[in-house]
Write a protein that holds these residues in place. Structure first.
Motif, PDB file in Angstrom:
ATOM      1  N   LEU A   1      -3.355  -3.912  -5.170  1.00 26.56           N
ATOM      2  CA  LEU A   1      -1.912  -3.755  -4.971  1.00 26.56           C
ATOM      3  C   LEU A   1      -1.286  -5.057  -4.477  1.00 26.56           C
ATOM      4  O   LEU A   1      -1.968  -5.883  -3.882  1.00 26.56           O
ATOM      5  N   PRO A   2      -0.001  -5.238  -4.721  1.00 22.26           N
ATOM      6  CA  PRO A   2       0.642  -6.508  -4.361  1.00 22.26           C
ATOM      7  C   PRO A   2       0.921  -6.604  -2.861  1.00 22.26           C
ATOM      8  O   PRO A   2       2.076  -6.579  -2.441  1.00 22.26           O
ATOM      9  N   CYS A   3      -0.124  -6.692  -2.064  1.00 25.81           N
ATOM     10  CA  CYS A   3       0.025  -6.809  -0.619  1.00 25.81           C
ATOM     11  C   CYS A   3      -1.252  -7.363  -0.028  1.00 25.81           C
ATOM     12  O   CYS A   3      -2.258  -7.469  -0.718  1.00 25.81           O
ATOM     13  N   THR A   4      -1.225  -7.690   1.257  1.00 29.72           N
ATOM     14  CA  THR A   4      -2.432  -8.197   1.909  1.00 29.72           C
ATOM     15  C   THR A   4      -3.322  -7.018   2.309  1.00 29.72           C
ATOM     16  O   THR A   4      -2.832  -5.884   2.439  1.00 29.72           O
ATOM     17  N   PRO A   5      -4.612  -7.272   2.557  1.00 31.48           N
ATOM     18  CA  PRO A   5      -5.496  -6.197   3.013  1.00 31.48           C
ATOM     19  C   PRO A   5      -4.981  -5.509   4.272  1.00 31.48           C
ATOM     20  O   PRO A   5      -5.107  -4.286   4.409  1.00 31.48           O
ATOM     21  N   LYS A   6      -4.394  -6.290   5.169  1.00 29.70           N
ATOM     22  CA  LYS A   6      -3.899  -5.678   6.410  1.00 29.70           C
ATOM     23  C   LYS A   6      -2.654  -4.827   6.175  1.00 29.70           C
ATOM     24  O   LYS A   6      -2.448  -3.805   6.812  1.00 29.70           O
ATOM     25  N   GLN A   7      -1.818  -5.266   5.246  1.00 34.01           N
ATOM     26  CA  GLN A   7      -0.652  -4.419   4.893  1.00 34.01           C
ATOM     27  C   GLN A   7      -1.124  -3.126   4.241  1.00 34.01           C
ATOM     28  O   GLN A   7      -0.564  -2.059   4.465  1.00 34.01           O
ATOM     29  N   LEU A   8      -2.179  -3.237   3.441  1.00 33.58           N
ATOM     30  CA  LEU A   8      -2.703  -2.053   2.770  1.00 33.58           C
ATOM     31  C   LEU A   8      -3.176  -1.036   3.803  1.00 33.58           C
ATOM     32  O   LEU A   8      -2.939   0.166   3.670  1.00 33.58           O
ATOM     33  N   LYS A   9      -3.828  -1.538   4.855  1.00 32.66           N
ATOM     34  CA  LYS A   9      -4.283  -0.623   5.900  1.00 32.66           C
ATOM     35  C   LYS A   9      -3.082   0.110   6.499  1.00 32.66           C
ATOM     36  O   LYS A   9      -3.088   1.326   6.651  1.00 32.66           O
ATOM     37  N   GLN A  10      -2.037  -0.647   6.810  1.00 32.11           N
ATOM     38  CA  GLN A  10      -0.842  -0.038   7.396  1.00 32.11           C
ATOM     39  C   GLN A  10      -0.251   1.017   6.451  1.00 32.11           C
ATOM     40  O   GLN A  10       0.142   2.094   6.874  1.00 32.11           O
ATOM     41  N   ALA A  11      -0.221   0.688   5.158  1.00 35.08           N
ATOM     42  CA  ALA A  11       0.335   1.629   4.180  1.00 35.08           C
ATOM     43  C   ALA A  11      -0.480   2.914   4.147  1.00 35.08           C
ATOM     44  O   ALA A  11       0.071   4.023   4.055  1.00 35.08           O
ATOM     45  N   ILE A  12      -1.800   2.801   4.244  1.00 36.80           N
ATOM     46  CA  ILE A  12      -2.663   3.986   4.206  1.00 36.80           C
ATOM     47  C   ILE A  12      -2.495   4.816   5.487  1.00 36.80           C
ATOM     48  O   ILE A  12      -2.498   6.043   5.452  1.00 36.80           O
ATOM     49  N   LEU A  13      -2.295   4.119   6.606  1.00 36.39           N
ATOM     50  CA  LEU A  13      -2.029   4.853   7.851  1.00 36.39           C
ATOM     51  C   LEU A  13      -0.701   5.607   7.737  1.00 36.39           C
ATOM     52  O   LEU A  13      -0.562   6.737   8.173  1.00 36.39           O
ATOM     53  N   GLN A  14       0.248   4.933   7.093  1.00 32.32           N
ATOM     54  CA  GLN A  14       1.586   5.505   6.962  1.00 32.32           C
ATOM     55  C   GLN A  14       1.597   6.821   6.182  1.00 32.32           C
ATOM     56  O   GLN A  14       2.397   7.692   6.454  1.00 32.32           O
ATOM     57  N   ILE A  15       0.702   6.987   5.221  1.00 33.62           N
ATOM     58  CA  ILE A  15       0.703   8.243   4.467  1.00 33.62           C
ATOM     59  C   ILE A  15      -0.129   9.321   5.162  1.00 33.62           C
ATOM     60  O   ILE A  15      -0.294  10.414   4.636  1.00 33.62           O
ATOM     61  N   GLY A  16      -0.681   9.006   6.321  1.00 35.01           N
ATOM     62  CA  GLY A  16      -1.273  10.075   7.117  1.00 35.01           C
ATOM     63  C   GLY A  16      -2.742   9.954   7.485  1.00 35.01           C
ATOM     64  O   GLY A  16      -3.278  10.820   8.182  1.00 35.01           O
ATOM     65  N   PHE A  17      -3.412   8.915   7.015  1.00 41.23           N
ATOM     66  CA  PHE A  17      -4.815   8.762   7.410  1.00 41.23           C
ATOM     67  C   PHE A  17      -4.867   8.255   8.854  1.00 41.23           C
ATOM     68  O   PHE A  17      -3.969   7.533   9.308  1.00 41.23           O
ATOM     69  N   SER A  18      -5.948   8.628   9.574  1.00 38.24           N
ATOM     70  CA  SER A  18      -5.964   8.214  10.972  1.00 38.24           C
ATOM     71  C   SER A  18      -6.660   6.877  11.183  1.00 38.24           C
ATOM     72  O   SER A  18      -6.455   6.239  12.206  1.00 38.24           O
ATOM     73  N   ASP A  19      -7.484   6.457  10.236  1.00 40.83           N
ATOM     74  CA  ASP A  19      -8.071   5.123  10.345  1.00 40.83           C
ATOM     75  C   ASP A  19      -8.509   4.662   8.963  1.00 40.83           C
ATOM     76  O   ASP A  19      -8.669   5.482   8.044  1.00 40.83           O
TER      77      ASP A  19
END
Lengths: 489, 85
Positions: A244-262
């Motif tokens: 995806l067009p983002c950094t690995p750390k942004q991707l983590k934030q995006a995944i947290l945002q949709i509801g995953f806890s880690d």
């Protein structure tokens, strides 16, 4: 680059359905909204882009929704309402066993595979087709070559020698793509998957021009746990960093945002795999004198070994996959957590099914659809730190040659493996593997890395990014990562 | 003559719905048209959120013209038209 160029219209359709399904499930009126999906996609008076009429378009979309809900399309009754199936999906305790299902109404009646003489045949005097055929199956009759299909073995020699290129081999794309003969038309002309033979490599999914092979999604099952407020942990395969067009750390934030806890990188497990596999290589090949060893991290290859080449088992590394070690670490620390492996391919669903530490599998297309449904702009997300670092070598598992290179990075100069890479499983590669196992030797190398998808995991059948861009993006991440010797002590 | 400006939307929706495969335009267009055309990937152009039109993504803008369900082919045709070819 031909690898991983998706059939755009078919993936577009499948992804659109996933977005609508996820949105429906996150909304207040799931069952009714699911029932309406085919009607919203093809409202009254809309264009009929692909089929004979709007009714068939909707009927096929309905069946595609069934796969999105995670059910077998072949088993669902025509009379069942999508709303009832949606209700059933939410009640389901376990995802279905076999990850692929066929949409027979979308399946075109492809002409059975055979050799065909086209109108370009000139009925020439030389007639090399006649002399090339070893079965006496082709004769010039009334000025044109004719094939006797009773005798023809589909070898294609006549097509090769025709000076006009007038003879062609008609293929059935799914049959042609399947390396193990697991998908074929039966006597009634209906295509079927033989699950005894299928290794879930997903090649038929990408090959079918009608998008008739579907993956049964587990996305509803996963969201159900998130909606229930449970702790759901994302274990992301190394290939995700190229998607995806983002950094690995942004991707983590995006995944947290949709509801995953880690979010944990499966590269953490890949570091364990690398350590164990290099120790194993040293013990078995360098010190023990074994002729060769194969890698063991590709799920489709592992299924292939179980179902078709059991004789190669003694040569396959007994080391677990990166997903295996990652899931073990997560479940040990947090036994109550639900674990979801984020996957570039179909085959990992089979692996997860056999591993009690991996509860569900979400593929990259489904993750993408989830972001679309919730309007998550990955490029605008903040950066979230990963709690556990992993090495450049582990993060490079996602690309062909990466696993063997990682193993080599932990071996001393005089113990280095001579790597041979099977870059994409096909019939020829399988013949080679059988030969190596039978003869107990491999002239091409002593460490055989097997990747079912050409290009490795970033060429997987459920990826989003185009191969070239993905390779670039992965490379940048790998280059910014620490060396394995700093991670594995 | 004014340059033609091409923006390939690389917002999440467009990317997932297909603009991942339009990234080749960013290399291909300069090779084909030299400095007659400016091409770049762009953050979300906001076109998908108008009436939740995600199903028409990926979007590409060629000057002011919005191309829905964009493909490499469609974009090149639009550029040719702008250049009067």
């Amino acid at each position: 680059m031909s690898i991983n160029t998706p059939n755009k219209q078919t993936s577009h359709l499948k992804r659109e359905i996933l977005v609508r399904l996820i949105r429906a499930y996150l909304g207040d009126n799931f069952e009714e909204d699911v029932r309406l999906i085919p009607f919203e996609m093809r409202p009254k008076g809309s264009e009929v882009p692909f089929r004979c009429c709007i009714h068939k378009e909707r009927a096929i979309l309905r069946d595609r929704v069934i796969a999105g809900l995670g059910f077998d399309i072949e088993e669902a009754q025509d009379s069942e309402l999508l709303s009832d199936l949606a209700a059933k999906a939410v009640k389901r305790e376990q995802p279905e066993e076999h990850p692929l299902t066929l949409l027979q109404t979308a399946c075109n009646e492809c002409v059975p595979a055979r050799i065909h003489v086209t109108d370009l045949c000139q009925g020439c005097v030389a007639r090399p087709c006649e002399s090339a055929c070893r079965f006496g199956a082709i004769k010039v009759v009334d000025g044109k070559s004719r094939i006797d299909h009773e005798k023809c073995k589909n070898c294609g020699m006549c097509a090769q020698v025709c000076p006009f290129q007038a003879i062609t081999k008609i293929i059935v794309p799914c049959e042609n793509a399947c390396p193990v003969g697991a998908i074929a038309k039966d006597e009634d002309g209906l295509t079927k998957i033989d699950h005894e033979k299928c290794i879930s490599c997903g090649k038929c999914v990408s090959a079918c021009p009608f998008g008739a092979v579907h993956k049964k999604s587990q996305v509803i099952d996963i969201i159900k746990h998130i909606k229930a407020g449970e702790k759901v942990i994302a274990m992301v395969a190394p290939s995700i960093m190229a998607q995806l067009p983002c950094t690995p750390k942004q991707l983590k934030q995006a995944i947290l945002q949709i509801g995953f806890s880690d979010v944990i990188e499966v590269a953490v497990g890949a570091d364990v795999t690398t350590k164990k596999e290099s120790d194993e290589f040293k013990e078995r090949v360098i010190e023990g004198g074994a002729p060769f060893m194969t890698t063991s991290c590709c799920a489709a290859y592992n299924e292939l070994v179980e179902k078709h080449i059991p004789e190669i088992k003694p040569y396959r590394s007994s080391t677990g996959t990166p997903a295996y070690y990652t899931a073990e670490i997560v479940k040990k620390e947090q036994p109550e957590a639900i674990t979801v492996f984020f996957s570039p391919c179909v085959a990992k669903r089979r692996e997860a099914m056999q591993n009690p530490n991996i509860d569900y599998v979400l593929n990259f297309e489904e993750l993408g659809a989830w972001f679309v449904a919730l309007h998550v702009q990955v490029a605008e997300c903040d950066e979230a730190e990963y709690s556990q670092d992993s090495s450049a070598q582990a993060r490079n598992f996602a690309i062909t040659g990466g696993v063997a290179a990682a193993v080599n990075s932990l071996l001393d100069e005089n113990e280095k493996a001579n790597a041979y890479v099977i870059n994409g499983l096909d019939k020829a590669g399988i013949r080679d593997l059988k030969k190596f196992a039978k003869n107990g030797k491999c002239e091409l190398g002593n460490l055989i890395e097997v990747m079912a998808c050409p290009g490795g995991c970033i060429g997987g059948s459920s990826t989003i990014n185009s191969y070239k861009q993905a390779a670039k993006q992965l490379d940048a991440y790998v280059k910014s990562s620490p060396d394995i010797k700093e991670i594995v002590k | 003559m004014a340059k033609v400006n091409v923006k390939v939307c690389l917002g999440t929706t467009c990317f997932v719905m297909g603009s991942a495969n339009l990234q080749e335009l960013i290399e291909l267009v300069p090779r084909k048209y030299g400095d007659q055309v400016d091409v770049a990937g762009s953050p979300c152009l906001g076109l998908c959120s108008i009436d939740w039109e995600f199903s028409k993504a990926p979007y590409v803008k060629v000057d002011d013209e919005v191309i829905k369900e964009a493909t490499v082919e469609k974009v090149l045709t639009a550029i040719d038209k702008k250049l009067g070819k």
